[in-house]
Design an enzyme around this catalytic site. Structure first.
Site, PDB file in Angstrom:
ATOM      1  N   GLU B  50       0.808  -1.229   0.000  1.00 44.77           N
ATOM      2  CA  GLU B  50       0.000   0.000   0.000  1.00 44.77           C
ATOM      3  C   GLU B  50       0.836   1.272   0.000  1.00 44.77           C
ATOM      4  OE1 GLU B  50      -0.680  -2.560   1.998  1.00 44.77           O
ATOM      5  OE2 GLU B  50      -2.813  -3.063   1.861  1.00 44.77           O
ATOM      6  N   PHE B 112     -11.524  -6.931  13.785  1.00 46.71           N
ATOM      7  CA  PHE B 112     -10.442  -7.395  12.916  1.00 46.71           C
ATOM      8  C   PHE B 112     -10.106  -6.307  11.891  1.00 46.71           C
ATOM      9  CE2 PHE B 112      -9.177  -9.624   8.940  1.00 46.71           C
ATOM     10  CZ  PHE B 112      -7.930 -10.051   9.384  1.00 46.71           C
ATOM     11  N   GLN B 113      -8.837  -6.022  11.740  1.00 43.04           N
ATOM     12  CA  GLN B 113      -8.341  -4.992  10.823  1.00 43.04           C
ATOM     13  C   GLN B 113      -8.967  -3.626  11.080  1.00 43.04           C
ATOM     14  OE1 GLN B 113      -8.408  -6.573   6.748  1.00 43.04           O
ATOM     15  NE2 GLN B 113      -6.347  -7.391   7.093  1.00 43.04           N
ATOM     16  N   LYS B 162     -17.435  -0.404   5.815  1.00 40.98           N
ATOM     17  CA  LYS B 162     -17.888  -1.400   4.841  1.00 40.98           C
ATOM     18  C   LYS B 162     -19.402  -1.351   4.621  1.00 40.98           C
ATOM     19  CE  LYS B 162     -17.259  -6.193   3.493  1.00 40.98           C
ATOM     20  NZ  LYS B 162     -16.635  -7.492   3.785  1.00 40.98           N
TER      21      LYS B 162
END
Lengths: 163, 569
Positions: B50, B112-113, B162
């Site tokens: 990234e 998570f993440q 998301k």
């Protein structure tokens, strides 16, 4: 030199941390910082008390102005202005101290806003010096806790900070 | 039209005429990648890390007038992007970074993440947003592009959870954006400009000093015109190279720590200094107290008021878009019959030329061992002075900036502010994609190149015929130089052992690799490389390990206290 900077900022989440982050990242002092929404709920007003040389204060106001969410910045201490701070002090109030505390509150034109058998909560507003004077006038052993709001400020007369 | 948040993101990019997005997919951006899959207007460049995505988008922006766009996932995707974002921020590069975030309901749950991307990036972006409602995506992206490219440009990050990219709403792209808290100044103050022009006309020892702002404002043409009208000497900073043609007689070379003797002396002893889109930083003026010892009037033109009077006191501040301000200066000069006194200016030039005659850029070439300066001079010759040159950070960066003469803006891409090793190759990728026909050279070192060497794979996938000029001295050269000069020759951890065979490594990635060991092979290798129009060629030059960058102003010293060559030590 001590300066009082007032600013209007968009009332968005994270706006406060943009300002406080700017001060810590660039090593500027914050003596106090107060913030709350204005009569227009989409905007907050902050009062920041800071110290620094003229060069540093110039940079502080420029850097604050550069923040995208800051609408206006004024150093109100550049001219006639009013400062007020609120302090709530919880003191032990038993025996002869009970009357003494009441008297001190009256002398400073403070108000007793909570009373129990053993304590008072005293509300006092004024400039920083007046609040400091009250604290040093009473017996420190009687002070149970103190909370101060930090300074709020406004320019006198025609000096208006508004969009 | 009802679209998902992800589709809206892509539609917004299309509306902004974005042709390339540099990115890397992951869980939180799956919907956005799905929307990307179903269209062919916005092309995606899949990088291998990234950090390189953001650098490549940054290189794309630097080599064009457009906003660079990167797309990364939440958590490690965002943290890997931070170095790239900070790099762009320090050099005021217009960019929009879109990052995925965990679903709104999971924010703050240590999901998570999950990281606080908006919090982590806050000090290194011009602005950032967390979009909490799908109905806000379009206006937020519109604002992001507007903020990135107006005023003092910079990176803007948009963090999209998301679920927000999955939800649907009616899409309409706003035509305009207005923010009551953000109104950058464009036109400079007329009276101040008049004052500045007057000062310039009366100057006895005038000097023009310009920086990256000239490149960002696309004001090179105006700067050149003004400088020629006035006939003054001019210097361009590391970020401002190409703002004024380097082969012109009025150009004195770069100022600062590794600038020329004549540029530094003329800066220091000028009586009127016109600073344009430059910020008097520590690498340019050295010690500000020493700089202030010599009395001079300073005119400072900049889009960002906070850049003015930050490190030095300025006499005539002018806030505004550089192009507008320079045009106004030209207009006022044209309307005014007065010109600088040719006699005074002539004797100033005599002094400047005397400084110039020290030939501070001279170096001792060799028949035995390759000198890095020689490689850059040959690169300049072979490319006709017209390549886009990217660099990493260190000695090679300084040699490239000193010995490649940039006559045009947006030909020199480097990390000037943050000094990020590893930008060179991704910058070259962005520049080559933006300028498909151009000769793109990445000048790097064996240490810097390894910080993003995985991108050789991306270069293969997208057939980018970059020419990598690796000035390999087996040392962290700039660290070694400082250790030699200021740390008693104790070379602590600056020697790189166990280096790969770069030519073979390039071949392993499917490219052409050449190892060059003799000075007589340098030009031939460069010609061969640039003749290979469709191949990436990795030129591994084995250079003199002991070569240092001169001239040099030691950190904390004044501009006139220069070490001109090794003999001065």
């Amino acid at each position: 030199m001590r300066h009082v900077i007032s600013l209007l900022i968009e009332n968005e989440s994270g706006a406060l941390s943009r300002v406080s982050g700017l001060f810590s990242a660039r090593g500027y002092n914050i003596e106090s910082l107060t913030v709350a929404p204005t009569e227009d709920a989409s905007m907050s007003r902050m009062t920041i008390v800071t110290t620094g040389s003229d060069d540093i204060i110039e940079q502080i106001t420029k850097q604050l102005n550069k923040l995208v969410e800051v609408v206006k910045v004024v150093d109100i201490s550049e001219a006639a202005h009013i400062e007020r701070e609120l302090m709530l002090t919880k003191v032990r109030a038993t025996g002869k101290d009970r009357e003494e505390m009441k008297r001190m509150a009256d002398i400073f034109r403070a108000r007793i806003i909570d009373v129990t058998d053993t304590s008072y909560v005293i509300e006092l507003t004024g400039n920083q010096a007046k609040l400091d004077a009250f604290i040093s006038a009473i017996d420190p052993a009687l002070v149970l806790e103190t909370v101060r709001s930090g300074v709020c400020g406004v320019g006198r007369g025609d000096r208006i900070l508004k969009v | 039209m009802v679209l998902s948040g992800a589709e809206i993101v892509i539609r917004c990019l299309q509306e902004e005429k974005v042709d390339y997005v540099f990115g890397y997919p992951g869980g939180a951006v799956l919907y956005i990648y799905d929307a990307l899959f179903n269209q062919d207007k916005v092309r995606h460049v899949l990088v291998r890390h990234e950090q390189a995505a953001v650098h490549a988008a940054d290189g794309y922006a630097r080599s064009t007038e457009n906003v660079g766009v990167a797309l990364v996932t939440s958590g490690p995707g965002a943290t890997n992007a931070v170095t790239g974002i900070a790099t762009a921020y320090c050099d005021s590069i217009p960019m929009v970074i879109i990052s995925g975030q965990v679903p709104t309901a999971a924010i703050g749950q240590d999901a998570f993440q999950e990281v606080d991307t908006v919090g982590i990036t806050r000090p290194c972006v011009k602005h950032n947003f967390l979009v909490k409602d799908v109905r806000d995506i379009a206006t937020t992206i519109k604002k992001a592009f507007y903020l990135a490219k107006t005023g003092r440009p910079g990176p803007v990050l948009v963090d999209i959870p998301k679920d927000v990219s999955m939800h649907k709403c009616e899409f309409e792209y706003p035509k305009e954006v207005s923010m009551r808290s953000y109104n950058p100044v464009v036109k400079g103050h007329q009276g101040q400009i008049r004052k500045a022009v007057q000062l310039l006309l009366e100057a006895k020892r005038p000097m023009i000093y310009t920086g990256g702002g000239v490149i960002l404002a696309n004001a090179a043409e105006q700067l050149t015109k003004l400088t020629r009208m006035l006939g003054f000497p001019i210097t361009n900073t590391l970020m401002g190279l190409g703002g004024y043609p380097a082969s012109d007689r009025q150009y004195l070379g770069m100022p600062g720590m590794h600038g020329t003797y004549e540029a530094n002396m003329a800066m220091h002893y000028s009586d009127v200094l016109l600073a344009v889109g430059a910020r008097f930083d520590d690498r340019v003026i050295g010690n500000p107290d020493h700089f202030a010892e010599e009395p001079r009037k300073i005119i400072h033109v900049d889009i960002d008021p906070s850049s003015i009077s930050k490190r030095v006191r300025v006499d005539v501040p002018i806030v505004g878009d550089l192009k507008e301000v320079l045009e106004e200066m030209i207009r006022q000069l044209e309307a005014n019959a007065a010109r600088p006194n040719p006699d005074t200016l002539g004797s100033w030039w005599k002094q400047v030329d005397e400084w110039r005659s020290r030939e501070c850029m001279k170096y001792k070439n060799s028949d035995e061992i390759i000198k890095p300066q020689f490689v850059i001079q040959k690169l300049w010759e072979v490319t006709g002075g017209d390549a886009i040159v990217t660099s990493d950070v260190g000695q090679h960066q300084m040699w490239a900036s000193q010995y490649y003469r940039f006559d045009k803006p947006r030909r020199w891409l480097n990390s000037g502010g943050l000094g990020t090793m590893g930008v060179g190759l991704p910058y070259a990728m962005g520049a080559q994609l933006a300028n498909p026909g151009a000769q793109v050279a990445c000048v790097t070192g064996e240490a810097s190149i390894q910080m993003n060497i995985q991108e050789l794979s991306t270069c293969k996938q997208f057939r980018l015929p970059i020419k990598i000029c690796n000035l390999n001295n087996r040392y962290l050269g700039m660290v070694r130089q400082w250790q030699q000069l200021f740390h008693g020759e104790r070379y602590s951890e600056s020697y790189m052992d166990s280096l790969p065979d770069f030519a073979k490594l390039a071949e392993a990635y499917g490219h052409v690799g050449l190892k060059i060991e003799r000075p007589s092979d340098v030009e031939g290798a460069l010609r061969e490389a640039f003749a290979r129009k469709n191949d990436l060629v990795f030129l591994d030059f084995q250079i003199d390990q002991t070569e240092n960058v001169y001239p040099m102003v030691q950190g904390g010293k004044g501009l006139t206290e220069m070490i001109l060559s090794a003999e001065d030590l």
